[in-house]
Design a protein around this motif. Structure first.
Motif, PDB file in Angstrom:
ATOM      1  N   THR A 186       0.823  -1.209   0.000  1.00  0.00           N
ATOM      2  CA  THR A 186       0.000   0.000   0.000  1.00  0.00           C
ATOM      3  C   THR A 186       0.859   1.261   0.000  1.00  0.00           C
ATOM      4  O   THR A 186       0.497   2.272  -0.617  1.00  0.00           O
ATOM      5  CB  THR A 186      -0.934   0.007   1.231  1.00  0.00           C
ATOM      6  OG1 THR A 186      -1.732  -1.181   1.221  1.00  0.00           O
ATOM      7  CG2 THR A 186      -1.855   1.212   1.208  1.00  0.00           C
ATOM      8  N   SER A 187       1.998   1.209   0.661  1.00  0.00           N
ATOM      9  CA  SER A 187       2.878   2.384   0.701  1.00  0.00           C
ATOM     10  C   SER A 187       3.385   2.788  -0.685  1.00  0.00           C
ATOM     11  O   SER A 187       3.818   3.926  -0.886  1.00  0.00           O
ATOM     12  CB  SER A 187       4.064   2.124   1.625  1.00  0.00           C
ATOM     13  OG  SER A 187       4.832   1.018   1.160  1.00  0.00           O
ATOM     14  N   ASN A 188       3.335   1.864  -1.649  1.00  0.00           N
ATOM     15  CA  ASN A 188       3.777   2.201  -3.010  1.00  0.00           C
ATOM     16  C   ASN A 188       2.936   3.316  -3.623  1.00  0.00           C
ATOM     17  O   ASN A 188       3.401   4.034  -4.510  1.00  0.00           O
ATOM     18  CB  ASN A 188       3.706   0.966  -3.922  1.00  0.00           C
ATOM     19  CG  ASN A 188       4.820  -0.028  -3.636  1.00  0.00           C
ATOM     20  OD1 ASN A 188       5.914   0.359  -3.225  1.00  0.00           O
ATOM     21  ND2 ASN A 188       4.556  -1.297  -3.861  1.00  0.00           N
TER      22      ASN A 188
ATOM     23  N   PHE B 297     -11.945   4.970  -8.806  1.00  0.00           N
ATOM     24  CA  PHE B 297     -12.064   5.524 -10.158  1.00  0.00           C
ATOM     25  C   PHE B 297     -10.736   6.040 -10.715  1.00  0.00           C
ATOM     26  O   PHE B 297     -10.592   6.179 -11.925  1.00  0.00           O
ATOM     27  CB  PHE B 297     -13.093   6.650 -10.186  1.00  0.00           C
ATOM     28  CG  PHE B 297     -14.524   6.173 -10.214  1.00  0.00           C
ATOM     29  CD1 PHE B 297     -14.826   4.828 -10.299  1.00  0.00           C
ATOM     30  CD2 PHE B 297     -15.574   7.089 -10.148  1.00  0.00           C
ATOM     31  CE1 PHE B 297     -16.142   4.386 -10.323  1.00  0.00           C
ATOM     32  CE2 PHE B 297     -16.893   6.661 -10.181  1.00  0.00           C
ATOM     33  CZ  PHE B 297     -17.177   5.304 -10.260  1.00  0.00           C
ATOM     34  N   SER B 298      -9.785   6.345  -9.858  1.00  0.00           N
ATOM     35  CA  SER B 298      -8.490   6.836 -10.333  1.00  0.00           C
ATOM     36  C   SER B 298      -7.464   5.711 -10.431  1.00  0.00           C
ATOM     37  O   SER B 298      -6.273   5.977 -10.600  1.00  0.00           O
ATOM     38  CB  SER B 298      -7.963   7.929  -9.393  1.00  0.00           C
ATOM     39  OG  SER B 298      -7.841   7.431  -8.064  1.00  0.00           O
ATOM     40  N   THR B 299      -7.913   4.466 -10.345  1.00  0.00           N
ATOM     41  CA  THR B 299      -7.000   3.324 -10.348  1.00  0.00           C
ATOM     42  C   THR B 299      -7.329   2.332 -11.449  1.00  0.00           C
ATOM     43  O   THR B 299      -8.420   2.361 -12.028  1.00  0.00           O
ATOM     44  CB  THR B 299      -7.040   2.572  -9.008  1.00  0.00           C
ATOM     45  OG1 THR B 299      -8.307   1.882  -8.891  1.00  0.00           O
ATOM     46  CG2 THR B 299      -6.867   3.518  -7.829  1.00  0.00           C
ATOM     47  N   SER B 300      -6.387   1.458 -11.699  1.00  0.00           N
ATOM     48  CA  SER B 300      -6.610   0.299 -12.560  1.00  0.00           C
ATOM     49  C   SER B 300      -6.263  -0.963 -11.784  1.00  0.00           C
ATOM     50  O   SER B 300      -5.409  -0.940 -10.891  1.00  0.00           O
ATOM     51  CB  SER B 300      -5.742   0.371 -13.823  1.00  0.00           C
ATOM     52  OG  SER B 300      -6.208   1.365 -14.701  1.00  0.00           O
ATOM     53  N   MET B 301      -6.935  -2.043 -12.121  1.00  0.00           N
ATOM     54  CA  MET B 301      -6.689  -3.339 -11.481  1.00  0.00           C
ATOM     55  C   MET B 301      -6.349  -4.353 -12.565  1.00  0.00           C
ATOM     56  O   MET B 301      -7.099  -4.510 -13.536  1.00  0.00           O
ATOM     57  CB  MET B 301      -7.930  -3.796 -10.725  1.00  0.00           C
ATOM     58  CG  MET B 301      -7.801  -5.158 -10.054  1.00  0.00           C
ATOM     59  SD  MET B 301      -7.046  -5.015  -8.430  1.00  0.00           S
ATOM     60  CE  MET B 301      -7.110  -6.740  -7.882  1.00  0.00           C
TER      61      MET B 301
ATOM     62  N   GLY C 160      -8.465 -15.468  -6.926  1.00  0.00           N
ATOM     63  CA  GLY C 160      -7.827 -14.502  -7.808  1.00  0.00           C
ATOM     64  C   GLY C 160      -6.714 -13.750  -7.116  1.00  0.00           C
ATOM     65  O   GLY C 160      -6.634 -13.693  -5.884  1.00  0.00           O
ATOM     66  N   LEU C 161      -5.850 -13.174  -7.918  1.00  0.00           N
ATOM     67  CA  LEU C 161      -4.801 -12.299  -7.408  1.00  0.00           C
ATOM     68  C   LEU C 161      -4.571 -11.197  -8.435  1.00  0.00           C
ATOM     69  O   LEU C 161      -4.939 -11.330  -9.599  1.00  0.00           O
ATOM     70  CB  LEU C 161      -3.508 -13.068  -7.123  1.00  0.00           C
ATOM     71  CG  LEU C 161      -2.822 -13.817  -8.278  1.00  0.00           C
ATOM     72  CD1 LEU C 161      -1.954 -12.897  -9.131  1.00  0.00           C
ATOM     73  CD2 LEU C 161      -1.959 -14.944  -7.732  1.00  0.00           C
ATOM     74  N   GLY C 162      -3.993 -10.092  -7.989  1.00  0.00           N
ATOM     75  CA  GLY C 162      -3.763  -9.014  -8.928  1.00  0.00           C
ATOM     76  C   GLY C 162      -3.029  -7.845  -8.320  1.00  0.00           C
ATOM     77  O   GLY C 162      -2.531  -7.919  -7.187  1.00  0.00           O
ATOM     78  N   VAL C 163      -2.985  -6.782  -9.090  1.00  0.00           N
ATOM     79  CA  VAL C 163      -2.255  -5.578  -8.734  1.00  0.00           C
ATOM     80  C   VAL C 163      -3.160  -4.383  -8.963  1.00  0.00           C
ATOM     81  O   VAL C 163      -3.867  -4.311  -9.976  1.00  0.00           O
ATOM     82  CB  VAL C 163      -0.975  -5.452  -9.579  1.00  0.00           C
ATOM     83  CG1 VAL C 163      -0.406  -4.057  -9.517  1.00  0.00           C
ATOM     84  CG2 VAL C 163       0.061  -6.462  -9.123  1.00  0.00           C
ATOM     85  N   LEU C 164      -3.149  -3.443  -8.026  1.00  0.00           N
ATOM     86  CA  LEU C 164      -3.921  -2.224  -8.159  1.00  0.00           C
ATOM     87  C   LEU C 164      -2.976  -1.024  -8.069  1.00  0.00           C
ATOM     88  O   LEU C 164      -2.108  -0.982  -7.209  1.00  0.00           O
ATOM     89  CB  LEU C 164      -4.984  -2.147  -7.074  1.00  0.00           C
ATOM     90  CG  LEU C 164      -5.934  -0.952  -7.144  1.00  0.00           C
ATOM     91  CD1 LEU C 164      -7.366  -1.386  -6.838  1.00  0.00           C
ATOM     92  CD2 LEU C 164      -5.520   0.159  -6.170  1.00  0.00           C
ATOM     93  N   GLY C 165      -3.170  -0.065  -8.977  1.00  0.00           N
ATOM     94  CA  GLY C 165      -2.345   1.140  -8.975  1.00  0.00           C
ATOM     95  C   GLY C 165      -3.029   2.229  -9.772  1.00  0.00           C
ATOM     96  O   GLY C 165      -4.166   2.062 -10.238  1.00  0.00           O
ATOM     97  N   PRO C 166      -2.375   3.364  -9.975  1.00  0.00           N
ATOM     98  CA  PRO C 166      -2.982   4.450 -10.742  1.00  0.00           C
ATOM     99  C   PRO C 166      -3.193   4.038 -12.198  1.00  0.00           C
ATOM    100  O   PRO C 166      -2.538   3.118 -12.700  1.00  0.00           O
ATOM    101  CB  PRO C 166      -1.946   5.580 -10.632  1.00  0.00           C
ATOM    102  CG  PRO C 166      -0.660   4.886 -10.369  1.00  0.00           C
ATOM    103  CD  PRO C 166      -1.002   3.691  -9.530  1.00  0.00           C
ATOM    104  N   THR C 167      -4.116   4.720 -12.873  1.00  0.00           N
ATOM    105  CA  THR C 167      -4.361   4.390 -14.275  1.00  0.00           C
ATOM    106  C   THR C 167      -3.119   4.634 -15.132  1.00  0.00           C
ATOM    107  O   THR C 167      -2.964   4.013 -16.183  1.00  0.00           O
ATOM    108  CB  THR C 167      -5.538   5.208 -14.837  1.00  0.00           C
ATOM    109  OG1 THR C 167      -5.297   6.606 -14.616  1.00  0.00           O
ATOM    110  CG2 THR C 167      -6.842   4.809 -14.166  1.00  0.00           C
ATOM    111  N   ARG C 168      -2.231   5.509 -14.695  1.00  0.00           N
ATOM    112  CA  ARG C 168      -0.955   5.703 -15.404  1.00  0.00           C
ATOM    113  C   ARG C 168      -0.024   4.572 -14.998  1.00  0.00           C
ATOM    114  O   ARG C 168       0.891   4.706 -14.213  1.00  0.00           O
ATOM    115  CB  ARG C 168      -0.342   7.067 -15.057  1.00  0.00           C
ATOM    116  CG  ARG C 168       0.895   7.412 -15.898  1.00  0.00           C
ATOM    117  CD  ARG C 168       1.449   8.766 -15.521  1.00  0.00           C
ATOM    118  NE  ARG C 168       1.985   8.772 -14.150  1.00  0.00           N
ATOM    119  CZ  ARG C 168       3.233   8.410 -13.826  1.00  0.00           C
ATOM    120  NH1 ARG C 168       4.073   8.009 -14.764  1.00  0.00           N
ATOM    121  NH2 ARG C 168       3.626   8.453 -12.565  1.00  0.00           N
ATOM    122  N   MET C 169      -0.268   3.426 -15.599  1.00  0.00           N
ATOM    123  CA  MET C 169       0.394   2.183 -15.215  1.00  0.00           C
ATOM    124  C   MET C 169       1.113   1.594 -16.428  1.00  0.00           C
ATOM    125  O   MET C 169       0.637   1.723 -17.561  1.00  0.00           O
ATOM    126  CB  MET C 169      -0.658   1.196 -14.690  1.00  0.00           C
ATOM    127  CG  MET C 169      -0.137  -0.180 -14.308  1.00  0.00           C
ATOM    128  SD  MET C 169      -1.500  -1.319 -13.876  1.00  0.00           S
ATOM    129  CE  MET C 169      -2.077  -0.618 -12.330  1.00  0.00           C
TER     130      MET C 169
END
Length: 363
Positions: free
Chosen positions: A239-241, A315-319, A333-342
C-alpha cells in the motif's frame, strides 16, 4: 487518416505519459518515436484521438494525456503479453518454492507482486466453495473425541473436533476409524466439495448398525465444513507504493486508501474479475462474451480501468488480475492495483507469471 497510424500515435502517447508523467505534445512524439509522418499529420491524429475521447488536455496549451477510454483501447490492442525474462521467472519460482504452507504462499505472493510491480498487490485466499478434497484424516484424541482433518487441493487445512459419544482407543474403535477414514478418502479424494457433501449422508448405510452413530456424527461434522458459508479472506501488500504516485490522484489519495481498508470492496472486486475469467473460459458464444465487460488478454489477464470499477473510490486506479488454482481449476484470484498511469504490459506479465507459479506451487 489511417486507423493503424492513429493507434500508433495513441500507443506512443500512453508509453511516454507512463514513463514521464508529463503531458505529451506532438514535437515530443516525433523526437522519441519513428512515426514516419510530419508534425502536421501527428497534430491531426492527436486532434482526432481527442475528438474520440481517447486523449485529453489537462489544461490549456498543454500536451495530451490518455483518458480511461484511451488506456482501454491501448490494453485491448495488446496482441500478446511480453514474457518475463528467464532470471525473473527463476527468481519467482525459487521464492515461492520456499513456502512452508498456504499462509506462507499467500504472504510471499503479495510481497513478490508488490515488489515486482511497485504497486499494491492483492490476493484472495482459495475459496472452499471452489475447492476439492485432497485427504481426510481422523485422529483419536482420547476418550470419545475425534479430530477431523480436511486437507484441500489448494493446501488449505481445516480441523474440527467432534465428540462421538464412544471410546475409540480400543482395538475395535481403532479399526472403525481406519475403516471410516479409508471410505471417506475413497468417496472424497479429488472430488469437488459440493459432490462430497451430497454423498456423505449415504456413507452410514455401509457400516454395521452399532457403528452408524459414530459415522453419522463424523460425516455430519465434515459436511458442515465443506458446505458452510464462510467469510473469504484477502491479503494486501505494498500500500505504501501508492505514495510514489500521489500526483496521479486528482484530489487526494484518501478514497483509494479507504477502499483498500475495506477488504469487502477488494474481495468483491477480485471475485468479480475471477468470475469474468471463469465465465469466459466456459463461454463459446461470442454474443455472450461481448456482454461480459472488459475483454481479458489472450493469456487470461483481465484489466479494469478507472470508472469501469463499481466503487467510486477506485475511479483513479486500474486493477490487473487473473485467477489461480490447482490444476486447471481456478479457486481464487490475485492481482495488482495502482494508478491508471500504469505500465500495463509489464504489470500484466508479472501478474500472469506469478499466478502461474502459484498454481504450480499449490498443485
Amino acid at each position: 487518416m489511417s486507423d493503424r497510424r492513429r493507434l500508433q500515435v495513441l500507443q506512443a502517447i500512453v508509453q511516454d505519459y507512463v514513463a514521464t508523467s508529463e503531458p505529451v505534445g506532438s514535437k515530443a512524439l516525433l523526437d522519441r518515436h519513428q512515426l514516419g509522418v510530419s508534425a502536421a499529420t501527428v497534430r491531426n491524429d492527436m486532434a482526432a484521438l481527442e475528438d474520440e475521447g481517447l486523449i485529453a488536455a489537462p489544461h490549456t496549451s498543454a500536451g495530451r494525456v490518455p483518458t480511461d477510454a484511451g488506456y482501454r483501447v491501448f490494453v485491448d490492442q495488446l496482441s500478446e503479453i511480453k514474457p518475463l525474462s528467464p532470471p525473473e521467472r527463476r527468481a519467482i519460482r525459487e521464492f515461492l518454492a520456499g513456502a512452508v504452507d498456504l499462509d506462507d504462499v499467500v504472504e510471499r505472493t503479495v510481497r513478490l507482486l508488490a515488489g515486482l510491480t511497485q504497486q499494491v498487490a492483492v490476493m484472495q485466499y482459495p475459496s472452499l466453495t471452489r475447492s476439492a478434497v485432497r485427504h481426510v484424516g481422523l485422529v483419536a484424541l482420547g476418550g470419545s473425541r475425534v479430530m477431523i482433518v480436511l486437507i484441500v487441493n489448494t493446501g488449505r487445512v481445516e480441523q474440527r473436533v467432534v465428540d462421538v459419544g464412544r471410546e475409540l482407543t480400543s482395538p475395535e474403535g481403532e479399526r472403525l476409524l481406519v475403516d471410516l477414514r479409508g471410505r471417506l478418502n475413497a468417496l472424497g479424494a479429488g472430488r469437488p466439495f459440493a459432490d462430497v457433501a451430497a454423498a456423505l449422508p449415504l456413507l452410514s448405510g455401509e457400516f454395521e448398525a452399532a457403528d452408524r452413530p459414530v459415522v453419522d456424527l463424523v460425516t455430519t461434522c465434515l459436511a458442515e465444513v465443506v458446505v458452510e458459508e464462510r467469510e473469504e479472506r484477502v491479503v494486501v501488500a505494498g500500500t505504501s507504493n501508492l505514495a510514489r504516485f500521489r500526483g496521479d490522484f486528482p484530489m487526494t489519495i484518501g478514497p483509494v486508501l479507504e477502499a483498500l481498508e475495506e477488504h469487502v470492496v477488494l474481495l468483491n472486486l477480485i471475485n468479480a474479475l475471477s468470475t469474468d475469467l471463469r465465465a469466459r473460459a466456459l463461454s463459446t458464444d461470442p454474443r455472450t462474451r461481448a456482454l461480459e465487460g472488459p475483454e481479458p488478454s489472450s493469456d487470461g489477464v483481465l484489466v479494469r480501468i478507472g470508472q469501469e470499477h463499481e466503487h467510486s473510490g477506485l475511479f483513479s486506479t486500474s486493477m490487473v488480475s487473473t485467477g489461480y488454482g490447482a490444476g486447471s481449476d481456478l479457486v481464487a484470484g490475485l492481482g495488482v492495483l495502482g494508478p491508471t498511469r500504469m505500465d500495463y504490459p509489464t504489470t500484466m506479465a508479472a501478474v500472469r507469471a506469478v499466478a502461474t507459479y502459484v498454481s504450480r506451487t499449490l498443485g
